[in-house]
Design a protein around this motif. Structure first.
Motif, PDB file in Angstrom:
ATOM      1  N   ASN A 125      99.131   1.300 -26.063  1.00  0.00           N
ATOM      2  CA  ASN A 125      98.181   1.007 -24.989  1.00  0.00           C
ATOM      3  C   ASN A 125      97.091   0.009 -25.383  1.00  0.00           C
ATOM      4  OD1 ASN A 125      99.434   2.749 -23.200  1.00  0.00           O
ATOM      5  ND2 ASN A 125      98.333   4.514 -24.026  1.00  0.00           N
ATOM      6  N   HIS A 166      95.072  -0.305 -22.067  1.00  0.00           N
ATOM      7  CA  HIS A 166      95.698   0.165 -20.829  1.00  0.00           C
ATOM      8  C   HIS A 166      95.643   1.682 -20.762  1.00  0.00           C
ATOM      9  CE1 HIS A 166      97.592  -3.494 -19.265  1.00  0.00           C
ATOM     10  NE2 HIS A 166      97.722  -3.863 -20.531  1.00  0.00           N
ATOM     11  N   ARG A 220      99.431   3.078 -16.919  1.00  0.00           N
ATOM     12  CA  ARG A 220      99.347   1.661 -16.507  1.00  0.00           C
ATOM     13  C   ARG A 220      98.658   1.473 -15.143  1.00  0.00           C
ATOM     14  NH1 ARG A 220     100.240   0.939 -21.303  1.00  0.00           N
ATOM     15  NH2 ARG A 220     101.525  -0.741 -22.125  1.00  0.00           N
ATOM     16  N   PHE A 273      93.265  -0.933 -16.564  1.00  0.00           N
ATOM     17  CA  PHE A 273      93.031  -1.385 -17.939  1.00  0.00           C
ATOM     18  C   PHE A 273      91.602  -1.892 -18.098  1.00  0.00           C
ATOM     19  CE2 PHE A 273      94.584  -5.316 -16.002  1.00  0.00           C
ATOM     20  CZ  PHE A 273      93.770  -6.302 -16.561  1.00  0.00           C
ATOM     21  N   LYS A 323      94.980  -0.827 -10.762  1.00  0.00           N
ATOM     22  CA  LYS A 323      96.230  -1.319 -10.181  1.00  0.00           C
ATOM     23  C   LYS A 323      96.194  -1.190  -8.663  1.00  0.00           C
ATOM     24  CE  LYS A 323     101.174  -0.372 -10.637  1.00  0.00           C
ATOM     25  NZ  LYS A 323     102.140   0.523 -11.324  1.00  0.00           N
TER      26      LYS A 323
END
Lengths: 332, 319
Positions: free
Chosen positions: B85, B123, B127, B130, B166
């Motif tokens: 990560n 991250h 995911r 981040f 995200k």
């Protein structure tokens, strides 16, 4: 069209007319002493602009620029040709002449028992006058890394009955440095001047006044008689130093009138023909609202050397200081 | 990890302070170019200083990260795979651009120099977000078409800290979009002949950042980011380039750099766009190449326009 042009726009054209316009307009927008020095900048434009021709070679343009700037009579205003090969300082003729009316070597050889140079500072030294109970300090530039060194100098000179503080040929530097040196002689705290920086397109646009005062500095102050020696090339921060010193009751100024150039100086500004120039950006006013710009500090006792005095091994100004200390205080 | 950041900022501020202090902005001396020989020394010193502390910073960061990594492994079930990560990248490259700063000069300048950059990305294991820190530094020559004598120095530093989340996953699973905010600190100092002429732009604020990530195949990926500053503290020289505040604080660069006023897009326009390509060499290492376009414009008094193209290559350590 190149990427640079797209991003930044056209570069300035290198023509005599454009160079003149850039110089004249920059000073018009930023120079600080038009009112103080009573300069009609617009009328100077009408005199000098018609003389500028795009066919002119660089020599006539240099002459026009130097004549134009000479009207300011301000040694903080100067212009340099490319690579600084030639430069012109406004109102500097008298200042330049005074270089020949002072000799550091003459003083060291004929008047001092010894001279100690302070290596960390730009032009600071001290010693004792031969056969007299008088200390001597030479302060030739208001720059260096440690103005508090003056406390150590005074530690060495404090037993003397008087000090001659020689600031002839002090071409300036840092006002705050000068203030710290002067603080070692302060007998009081007193507002001595205000500084304002031009901050707008009108000749009268200035920011708020910043007031500057004398201030006692260091572990103790030297309060016995002090003779401040000045000449025509005592300039800028050297004159600000004089503003501080002259506020003290035990200081007397002997010598020539100082240059009369007090302001901070602008950035160097660039012209498309490779020349560069700078100018005053501030005005300093006394508490009564008057300015000494263009006037300088008038000495309490006026005397100056001429070139032949120096050539024959006599510093009349220094000798006048000795005579004054003897006549007024019996110090010898 | 974040604890290392103030160290670098302090190092830079200290170095900036050294530059201002050793060069004497406020000198009113009549002697022209008195300290001109210090100019080159000061800037060489800047580079040497940065390079001197760069390995220390990297080792510190790696030590912290290894420690964190070991701790997390010890706390997890033995043998269970831990996703990588963290990414730490070191990049070196070129900075090329154009500058016009009315406070500094009436002329247009081209800018060319070296660029050093550090990048850290963390991250979330799923995911979905981040965290990223970018630091870069460059010393560049500024040249005019007028005269070589006017060649000046441009010292630049940027610190950026961003957090992005995200967005809704598109149908193409190789493609991921992120959106978030970024804090940034940006400093540019222009200097001719040991501060015979100088200008600076110091900006310290927040803005909006978008990021798109595309996995080309198992080994390589490309991503791109766009950042737009929204509100910031802007510090610039005064109308006449110098005033009592600057004269008084010559030895305290931080006071000058962090003075200023709040500016939004009416006083400060800009964007940073970057595109990065990364190729996995080994399990723990990627090679990375990056292009960044930075644009700044101050449309008010003493207008300034600055465009930079930055191309870098480097190595990423993944853990």
């Amino acid at each position: 069209m190149s990427c640079k042009k797209i991003v930044l726009g056209e570069d300035e054209i290198d023509s005599p007319e454009n160079n003149f316009e850039l110089l004249w307009n920059d000073l018009d927008q930023h120079y600080s002493l038009f009112e103080v020095r009573n300069i009609n900048w617009d009328s100077l434009y009408t005199v000098y602009k018609p003389r500028v021709s795009n066919q002119a070679s660089s020599e006539p343009l240099w002459l026009i620029f130097t004549e134009l700037l000479e009207h300011l009579d301000d040694s903080h205003t100067s212009i340099n040709t490319e690579n600084d090969e030639t430069f012109f300082i406004s109102g500097y003729a008298k200042n330049n002449q005074s270089k020949k009316e002072y000799s550091k070597n003459l003083i060291t050889d004929s008047y001092l028992e010894s001279r100690t140079e302070i290596e960390t500072e730009d032009n600071l030294s001290y010693g004792k006058i031969k056969n007299k109970d008088i200390g001597y300090i030479y302060f030739g530039a208001s720059d260096g890394s440690n103005p508090a060194i003056i406390d150590e100098i005074l530690e060495n000179l404090k037993t003397h009955k008087a000090i001659i503080f020689d600031i002839r040929q002090n071409t300036g530097g840092d006002d705050y440095y000068a203030a710290r040196i002067a603080g070692a002689f302060a007998d009081k705290e007193k507002v001595i001047y205000s500084a304002q920086t031009r901050n707008g397109p009108k000749h009268s646009d200035f920011d708020e006044k910043t007031f500057h005062s004398t201030k006692k500095e260091g572990p103790e102050q030297f309060l016995k008689p002090v003779i401040l020696i000045t000449d025509r090339r005592t300039i800028s921060a050297g004159e600000v130093f004089s503003l501080h010193m002259k506020a003290f009751d035990h200081v007397v100024q002997i010598g020539d009138t100082t240059a009369g150039d007090f302001s901070a100086v602008s950035n160097r500004n660039f012209l498309p023909n490779g020349w560069s120039y700078k100018y005053s950006v501030q005005k300093l006013l006394l508490p009564n609202g008057k300015s000494l710009d263009g006037i300088g500090h008038s000495p309490d006792i006026y005397i100056k050397n001429n070139e032949s005095d120096i050539n024959t091994g006599t510093d009349k100004v220094l000798e006048k200081a000795f005579a004054y200390l003897f006549e007024e205080f019996g110090i010898d | 990890m974040i604890g290392a950041l103030p160290v670098l900022i302090l190092i830079f501020i200290f170095q900036s302070k050294t530059i201002f202090a050793t060069t004497g902005i406020k000198s009113k001396s009549m002697s022209i170019n008195k300290h001109s020989n210090i100019l080159q020394n000061a800037n060489r010193k800047t580079i040497r200083y940065f390079i001197k502390y760069l390995p220390l910073l990297i080792v510190s960061l790696l030590s912290i990260l290894f420690y964190q990594n070991l701790s997390s492994q010890n706390n997890s079930q033995y043998g269970k795979l831990t996703p990588k990560n963290h990414q730490l990248s070191v990049l070196v490259g070129a900075n090329q651009g154009f500058v016009k700063d009315a406070n500094f000069s009436a002329l247009n300048y081209s800018e060319n120099g070296l660029l050093y950059a550090l990048k850290y990305v963390k991250h979330k294991s799923n995911r979905k977000s981040f965290f990223q820190i970018d630091i870069d530094y460059s010393d560049s020559d500024l040249t005019t078409i007028t005269s070589e004598h006017f060649t000046s120095l441009s010292t630049l530093a940027n610190v950026e800290i961003s957090y992005l989340r995200k967005l809704k996953q598109p149908k193409n699973e190789q493609l991921t979009f992120y959106l978030g905010g970024q804090y940034f600190f940006s400093l540019q100092i222009l200097d001719w002949l040991n501060f015979e002429a100088f200008s600076f732009t110091a900006v310290n604020g927040i803005g909006l950042k978008g990021h798109v990530h595309y996995n080309i195949n198992k080994k390589s990926m490309i991503n791109s980011s766009l950042f737009i500053p929204l509100i910031q503290n802007l510090s610039r020289p005064p109308y006449n380039g110098i005033d009592e505040f600057i004269l008084k604080n010559e030895d305290n660069s931080a006071a000058i750099i962090f003075a200023g006023e709040i500016a939004t897009i009416n006083k400060y326009l800009g964007f940073d766009w970057s595109v990065n390509y990364s190729y996995s060499l080994f399990n723990h290492f990627n090679i990375i190449t990056s292009y960044t376009l930075r644009y700044k414009k101050l449309p008010k008094v003493n207008k300034m326009i600055h465009l930079q193209n930055q191309i870098t290559v480097g190595l990423t350590y993944k853990f």
